[in-house]
Design an enzyme around this catalytic site. Structure first.
Site, short mmCIF file in Angstrom:
data_model
loop_
_atom_site.label_atom_id
_atom_site.label_comp_id
_atom_site.label_asym_id
_atom_site.label_seq_id
_atom_site.Cartn_x
_atom_site.Cartn_y
_atom_site.Cartn_z
N LYS A 178 0.83 -1.21 0.00
CA LYS A 178 0.00 0.00 0.00
C LYS A 178 0.87 1.26 0.00
CE LYS A 178 -4.01 -1.99 -0.04
NZ LYS A 178 -3.72 -3.41 -0.01
C1 LIG Z 1 -9.75 -1.84 -0.71
C2 LIG Z 1 -9.11 -2.76 0.27
N1 LIG Z 1 -9.71 -2.98 1.44
C3 LIG Z 1 -9.18 -3.80 2.36
C4 LIG Z 1 -8.01 -4.47 2.14
C5 LIG Z 1 -7.52 -5.44 3.16
O1 LIG Z 1 -6.34 -5.11 3.74
P1 LIG Z 1 -5.28 -6.20 4.23
O2 LIG Z 1 -4.70 -6.85 3.02
O3 LIG Z 1 -4.28 -5.41 4.99
O4 LIG Z 1 -6.00 -7.17 5.09
C6 LIG Z 1 -7.32 -4.26 0.95
C7 LIG Z 1 -6.05 -4.94 0.72
O5 LIG Z 1 -5.55 -5.18 -0.30
C8 LIG Z 1 -7.90 -3.41 -0.03
O6 LIG Z 1 -7.31 -3.22 -1.22
#
Ligand SMILES: Cc1ncc(COP(=O)(O)O)c(C=O)c1O
Length: 426
Positions: A178
């Site tokens: 990210k």
């Molecule tokens: C739009 C969105 N929401 C939530 C998440 C979830 O995050 P994590 O991968 O840290 O669990 C992601 C991860 O790629 C995402 O792109």
């Protein structure tokens, strides 16, 4: 140009300090990270999580979403924006996206609201802020809560306001792909004490004795109500505190680089930027996983796959598509996850109520994959290097006619349910 995150000596020292002190499972560094995150957003509470998915899960529980409840979510997003609702006994109704912002279309929300709707989930998709004014107006009128999923848009502004601050609760993934990258991790922010405490009671048992003040929660404190353990690993927190210090500067650099790139390509036939209009006081923050629009009709009908293949041959990492529309996945149609004898999507709704959405029901979401492509995610504003990438796009655009013969043989790139496989190719 693409290495991310940028690891500094300060960051290494911060991590080593936690490691050497054996404090990986403590929460002192995490609390410092939370304080910094809350200060940045001007909110009362920040609660760190072991990933963005668990932050969203806690936010849903924090809002009291439960058995038989519905949330409205855009179909074009990563699954974690909505899928945790199943384990609370709730379900999701998908809304279409706006073809310009690629975020939830405010005009497609209202008719999906039922008595059971509890919240609208907004995703600032690939950094582009959603139309929060219009969404807030709908939410207010129908007394719905808003969850902002800011996993793609750390530091982005909507009409001058920081995204994540225009909702009841906002969640961020801060995994290493990210724009604010700390490692596996997530953050929840809110100004609402009840949401904050409910999130704590759900998956942060280690804070119950110090943080739970609400009488109705106190009685059950000590054990996590969700049965989950969502504490952030302190090696992530150690990276996070340093990232917070340098992210805004890095974000400016990325914003400068990406805008420079798109400014050069403004007149290029067949492609358009996915970015806020100039002078709008809306920005894309760190431009996570940036996209461009493809206008096949301006290039004699050249397929997007063939176009991207040719740009890649010029050395620029690009690929067609974005997240696939979630409403078409079996998990949202046929899969019976909990053995209830019915698809989970409708298992807790009154008999006869079926909210599943068939192919053709969300036309923008279903066709957007053929209209967008990823562009290089520059981390530095080095104009000479960026110019070389610009030249690659221009060359393909200007010579599109040479690519038309045999277009049907264009490499079909497999689309995916996530964006990260694509980023790994950069
Ligand atoms: C739009 C969105 N929401 C939530 C998440 C979830 O995050 P994590 O991968 O840290 O669990 C992601 C991860 O790629 C995402 O792109």
């Amino acid at each position: 140009m693409f290495t991310w995150p940028i690891v500094t000596k300060e960051m290494e020292d911060s991590v080593l300090e936690v490691l050497r002190a054996g404090k990986m499972s403590d929460i002192d560094v995490t609390q410092r990270f939370e304080e910094g995150f809350a200060r940045w957003h001007g909110v009362k509470y920040a609660l760190a999580h072991n990933n963005g998915t668990s932050a969203i899960h806690s936010a849903m529980f924090g809002l009291g979403i439960g058995y038989g409840d519905e949330v409205i979510c855009p179909s074009i997003t990563y699954w974690a924006s909505c899928l945790p609702v199943y384990s609370l006994g709730g379900t999701v109704v998908f809304a279409d996206i706006d073809p310009e912002t690629l975020c939830i279309d405010p005009d497609d929300i209202e008719h999906r609201i039922t008595e059971k709707t509890k919240a609208i989930i907004v995703v600032h998709y690939t950094g582009m802020p959603a139309d929060m004014d219009a969404i807030a107006e709908i939410a207010q009128r129908h007394r719905l809560k808003i969850i902002e999923d800011v996993s793609h848009a750390h530091g982005a502004l909507y009409k001058g306001k920081l995204v994540g601050t225009m909702s009841d609760v906002a969640c961020f993934s801060i995994m290493s792909g990210k724009s604010l990258a700390a490692g596996e991790g997530g953050m929840l922010i809110t100004n609402d004490r009840r949401i904050y405490e409910r999130a704590i009671i759900f998956g942060h048992y280690e804070r119950h004795s110090s943080a739970i003040q609400l009488e109705d929660l106190k009685a059950g404190a000590g054990l996590p109500w969700g049965g989950y353990k969502y504490r952030m690993h302190q090696l992530t927190s150690a990276v996070g505190v340093i990232q917070l210090r340098k992210y805004r500067e890095e974000m400016e650099e990325i914003d400068g680089a990406m805008n420079y790139f798109w400014d050069q390509l403004e007149e290029t036939r067949g492609i358009r930027a996915h970015r806020p209009s100039k002078g709008s006081r809306t920005t894309k923050g760190g431009w996570y996983s940036p996209l461009g629009f493809y206008r096949s009709e301006e290039l004699g009908g050249l397929s997007i796959d063939r176009f991207c293949e040719a740009v890649r041959a010029e050395g620029a990492p690009v690929s067609p598509g974005c997240n696939l529309p979630l409403h078409l996945h079996p998990v949202f149609n046929t899969t019976d996850i909990y053995g209830q004898g019915k698809p989970t999507r409708i298992a807790n709704l009154p008999p006869g109520v079926d909210i599943r959405q068939t192919p053709g029901s969300l036309p923008v979401s279903e066709s957007i994959g053929e209209k967008v492509f990823s562009v290089p995610w520059f981390k530095h504003r080095r104009s000479k290097v960026i110019d070389e990438y610009v030249a690659a796009f221009r060359k393909v655009s200007e010579n599109y006619k040479d690519l038309l013969p045999g277009d049907t043989k264009g490499e079909q790139v497999a689309r995916s349910w996530g964006l990260s496989s694509r980023l790994r190719r950069q």
